[in-house]
Design a protein around this motif. Structure first.
Motif, PDB file in Angstrom:
ATOM      1  N   ALA A  40       0.855  -1.289  -0.038  1.00 30.32           N
ATOM      2  CA  ALA A  40       0.087  -0.086   0.119  1.00 30.32           C
ATOM      3  C   ALA A  40       0.831   1.278  -0.135  1.00 30.32           C
ATOM      4  O   ALA A  40       2.022   1.190   0.470  1.00 30.32           O
ATOM      5  CB  ALA A  40      -0.959   0.004   1.251  1.00 30.32           C
ATOM      6  N   PRO A  41       0.445   2.436  -0.635  1.00 31.28           N
ATOM      7  CA  PRO A  41       1.163   3.715  -0.414  1.00 31.28           C
ATOM      8  C   PRO A  41       1.744   3.968   0.923  1.00 31.28           C
ATOM      9  O   PRO A  41       1.028   3.848   1.940  1.00 31.28           O
ATOM     10  CB  PRO A  41       0.085   4.456  -0.983  1.00 31.28           C
ATOM     11  CG  PRO A  41      -1.005   3.898  -1.823  1.00 31.28           C
ATOM     12  CD  PRO A  41      -0.894   2.379  -0.922  1.00 31.28           C
ATOM     13  N   GLY A  42       3.029   4.223   0.783  1.00 34.08           N
ATOM     14  CA  GLY A  42       3.554   4.470   2.322  1.00 34.08           C
ATOM     15  C   GLY A  42       3.996   3.354   3.010  1.00 34.08           C
ATOM     16  O   GLY A  42       4.361   3.789   4.326  1.00 34.08           O
ATOM     17  N   ALA A  92      -4.129  -1.617  -2.606  1.00 34.73           N
ATOM     18  CA  ALA A  92      -2.528  -1.735  -2.756  1.00 34.73           C
ATOM     19  C   ALA A  92      -2.146  -2.368  -4.158  1.00 34.73           C
ATOM     20  O   ALA A  92      -3.183  -2.772  -4.977  1.00 34.73           O
ATOM     21  CB  ALA A  92      -1.961  -3.009  -1.638  1.00 34.73           C
ATOM     22  N   VAL A  93      -1.000  -2.251  -4.370  1.00 30.63           N
ATOM     23  CA  VAL A  93      -0.545  -3.065  -5.415  1.00 30.63           C
ATOM     24  C   VAL A  93      -0.213  -4.401  -5.292  1.00 30.63           C
ATOM     25  O   VAL A  93       0.605  -4.761  -4.113  1.00 30.63           O
ATOM     26  CB  VAL A  93       0.704  -2.518  -5.989  1.00 30.63           C
ATOM     27  CG1 VAL A  93       1.474  -3.178  -7.244  1.00 30.63           C
ATOM     28  CG2 VAL A  93       0.625  -0.814  -6.526  1.00 30.63           C
TER      29      VAL A  93
END
Length: 121
Positions: A40-42, A92-93
């Motif tokens: 996920a970002p961050g 998320a990726v």
């Protein structure tokens, strides 16, 4: 070498479902345990699920147990992640990986490029 290509990501509303696929080519797919990780970002990349070479055993992170199912089809050189009851925190990726069965990313040698999953409220 093993090449991995994920597909099936997208935008879905909370409570919805998606099925991710990861197609493998190169060396013998059935020789490798397969897993899904997400980032996920961050945040750091985290383990989601893994399946052994023969599908005999699977493992999931606690937050997805009962909602996600990992499976593989060795005849099709493909691993799947069925994701149900998706929540915004699942955004998320998602990456598939091939290697030695575990929940630790360092045991996986080959990685796909990732597919984005976004869950809206």
């Amino acid at each position: 070498q093993v090449q991995l290509v994920e597909s099936g990501g997208g935008l879905v509303q909370a409570g919805g479902s998606l099925r991710l696929s990861c197609a493998a080519s190169g060396r013998t797919f059935s020789n490798y345990a397969m897993s899904w990780f997400r980032q996920a970002p961050g945040k750091e990349r985290e383990f989601v699920a893994a399946v052994s070479t023969s599908s005999y055993v699977t493992r999931y992170t606690d937050s997805v147990k009962g909602r996600f199912t990992i499976s593989r089809d060795n005849a099709k050189n493909t691993v799947y992640l069925q994701m149900n009851s998706l929540q915004p925190e699942d955004t998320a990726v998602y990456y598939c990986a091939a290697g030695t069965y575990s929940s630790r990313d360092r045991t996986y040698t080959y990685w796909g490029q990732g597919t984005q999953v976004t869950v809206s409220t």
